[in-house]
Write a protein that holds these residues in place. Structure first.
Motif, short mmCIF file in Angstrom:
data_model
loop_
_atom_site.label_atom_id
_atom_site.label_comp_id
_atom_site.label_asym_id
_atom_site.label_seq_id
_atom_site.Cartn_x
_atom_site.Cartn_y
_atom_site.Cartn_z
N ASP A 248 -0.94 -50.26 -48.81
CA ASP A 248 -1.97 -50.21 -49.87
C ASP A 248 -3.82 -49.30 -49.25
N LYS A 249 -3.01 -47.82 -49.37
CA LYS A 249 -3.66 -47.20 -48.48
C LYS A 249 -5.04 -46.60 -49.61
N PHE A 255 -12.07 -49.33 -51.51
CA PHE A 255 -12.89 -50.33 -50.89
C PHE A 255 -14.27 -49.58 -49.73
N ALA A 256 -13.58 -48.68 -49.10
CA ALA A 256 -14.12 -48.28 -47.53
C ALA A 256 -15.25 -47.71 -48.33
N ARG A 257 -14.77 -46.82 -49.12
CA ARG A 257 -16.28 -45.68 -50.37
C ARG A 257 -17.56 -46.69 -50.04
N ARG A 258 -17.19 -47.68 -50.28
CA ARG A 258 -18.28 -48.25 -50.83
C ARG A 258 -19.40 -48.86 -50.57
N VAL A 278 -5.92 -48.84 -40.72
CA VAL A 278 -7.28 -48.35 -42.14
C VAL A 278 -7.68 -47.25 -41.29
N VAL A 279 -7.31 -47.01 -40.04
CA VAL A 279 -8.31 -46.12 -38.92
C VAL A 279 -7.22 -44.51 -39.25
N GLU A 280 -5.79 -44.62 -39.02
CA GLU A 280 -5.08 -43.72 -39.46
C GLU A 280 -5.98 -43.03 -40.60
N ALA A 281 -5.82 -44.62 -42.21
CA ALA A 281 -5.92 -43.72 -43.06
C ALA A 281 -7.80 -42.66 -43.79
N LEU A 282 -8.15 -43.30 -43.24
CA LEU A 282 -9.37 -42.84 -42.68
C LEU A 282 -9.35 -41.51 -42.30
N GLY A 286 -10.58 -37.72 -43.99
CA GLY A 286 -11.88 -37.38 -43.81
C GLY A 286 -13.40 -37.93 -44.32
N MET A 287 -12.45 -38.98 -43.99
CA MET A 287 -14.10 -40.65 -44.11
C MET A 287 -14.28 -41.15 -42.23
N VAL A 288 -15.64 -41.00 -42.24
CA VAL A 288 -15.41 -41.44 -40.85
C VAL A 288 -16.89 -42.00 -41.51
#
Length: 328
Positions: A248-249, A255-258, A278-282, A286-288
Motif C-alpha cells: 500500500d504505497k 501517513f508519512a506526510r503527517r 518504505v524507503v523506495e516509496a519515500l 521525493g519525500m526526505v
C-alpha cells in the motif's frame, strides 16, 4: 488514495484467555479458524510437513481427518502435493516453519504454485526471531525472498484478531498466498472492530510527533512503545502494514506526510522487507525525512528465548521507546 482505518481500545472476544501477567491471548487461532472455515468450505484441505503440532493445524486435522495430509519431513513434496490438490479444485492450506518453506522449497513455490496461480495458501510459522533454535530455524530474510516471486501475495498479521481474519480472507484471494503464521498462545492486540483488507495499511494510532510504520507483531510492539512514550511527552502514530505484497504505497505516503520523522519496524532484516519498501516509496515520492530502522542486521543469529533475542538484537519495546523519544 488508499483507505485507512483508525483503531483504538478493544474488547474481549470468544476463545480468549488472560494469563498470569494479564496478557490476553488466544490458543491456536490459525488451526481453530481453519477448522471452522472448512465446515463451510468442503473444498479446503490441510497439509503439513511433519509440523502439525508446531504449526497449530491439529484442530483442523481433528475436525476433518479425511482432508488432512502429513507428508513427512519433505517440504518440496508438501508444496508439490498442495499444488496438485489445487489443480483438482481444492484450496490447499499448507504449514511448516517459514525457514523450511523459503530455503528448501523456494523453486516449488515459485513455479508449481505462483507461476500456475495455484490456489495454495502457505501459513509459514516461526518467522524471524520468534524461533529460538538459531540460524538454521530463523527465517530472517523470508520477506525479501518471497517478494521476488511474481503473482504471490504476502501477508504478515499483527495478532490473533487479524490472523483469524486472514485465514478466512485468503480462501478467496486468487492464486498463491504466503502468510507469516502466529502460533501457540497468540496475543490479542487489536480491537475486535479491526478489519483486515488485502493491500490496505491501517492506522492503529494517529499520533502527532513521530510516525511508526510497521508490520507483523512489531506493530503491537509499536503500540506498546507509543503508549509508554506518551508519558514522556512524545505522541507517536502507528501504521500497520499487514500486506507486504501488494504494498500500500499510497497509504504509507499519506501517513508519512503527517510527521517530521519516521520509524520503520519489522521482525526481519532491514534489507529487502518492509524497510526497503518504505524507503523506495519515500524516495520515489521525493519525500526526505529522518528515519530510524528497527529490524535485524545482515547476520545469522544465535539460539535463545524470544525475549532474550529481541533485547540483544534491538527489536524489543525499550528499543522502540528510545527511537520514539530520542530519535535514534
Amino acid at each position: 488514495m488508499a483507505e485507512t482505518q483508525t483503531v483504538s481500545g478493544r474488547t474481549r472476544g470468544m476463545g480468549e484467555i488472560v494469563d498470569v501477567a494479564g496478557k490476553v491471548t488466544e490458543l491456536a487461532p490459525f488451526g481453530n479458524t481453519l477448522a471452522d472455515l472448512a465446515r463451510e468450505r468442503p473444498e479446503i484441505v490441510g497439509l503439513t510437513a511433519d509440523m502439525g503440532r508446531y504449526s497449530d493445524i491439529l484442530p483442523f486435522r481433528d475436525a476433518h481427518p479425511m482432508r488432512f495430509f502429513n507428508v513427512g519431513m519433505a517440504e518440496q513434496n508438501l508444496i508439490m502435493m498442495a499444488a496438485g490438490l489445487a489443480k483438482t479444485g481444492k484450496i490447499a492450506y499448507c504449514t511448516t516453519y517459514s525457514v523450511f518453506i523459503t530455503r528448501r522449497a523456494y523453486d516449488f513455490v515459485a513455479i508449481a504454485c505462483a507461476h500456475s496461480m495455484a490456489n495454495v495458501k502457505i501459513f509459514a510459522g516461526m518467522p524471524g526471531l520468534v524461533n529460538g533454535y538459531g540460524a538454521t530455524h530463523q527465517a530472517t530474510e523470508d520477506l525479501n525472498m518471497m517478494r521476488g516471486i511474481a503473482d504471490l501475495t504476502i501477508i504478515d498479521p499483527c495478532d490473533a484478531t487479524e490472523l483469524k481474519q486472514v485465514v478466512r480472507a485468503v480462501a478467496d484471494i486468487p492464486g498463491t498466498v504466503y502468510v507469516r503464521n502466529l502460533r501457540g498462545k497468540v496475543p490479542v492486540e487489536l480491537d475486535a472492530d479491526y478489519r483486515f483488507e488485502l493491500g490496505k495499511a491501517k492506522v492503529l494510532r494517529p499520533g502527532r510527533d513521530v510516525g511508526i510504520i510497521s508490520t507483523g507483531y512489531m506493530s503491537a510492539r509499536g503500540l506498546d512503545a507509543a503508549k509508554a512514550a506518551q508519558a514522556q511527552g512524545v505522541d507517536a502514530g502507528v501504521l500497520h502494514v499487514s500486506t507486504i505484497k501488494p504494498f500500500d504505497k499510497a497509504g504509507v505516503l499519506d501517513f508519512a506526510r503527517r510527521f517530521d520523522r519516521l520509524i520503520v519496524a519489522e521482525n526481519h532484516k532491514t534489507s529487502g522487507g518492509l524497510t526497503s519498501l518504505v524507503v523506495e516509496a519515500l524516495y520515489e515520492a521525493g519525500m526526505v525525512k529522518p528515519l530510524v530502522k528497527i529490524g535485524l542486521e545482515d547476520s545469522f543469529f544465535e539460539c535463545g528465548s524470544q525475549e532474550y533475542l529481541e533485547a540483544k538484537y534491538g527489536v524489543d519495546t525499550p528499543r522502540f521507546i528510545r527511537a520514539i523519544v530520542d530519535g535514534k
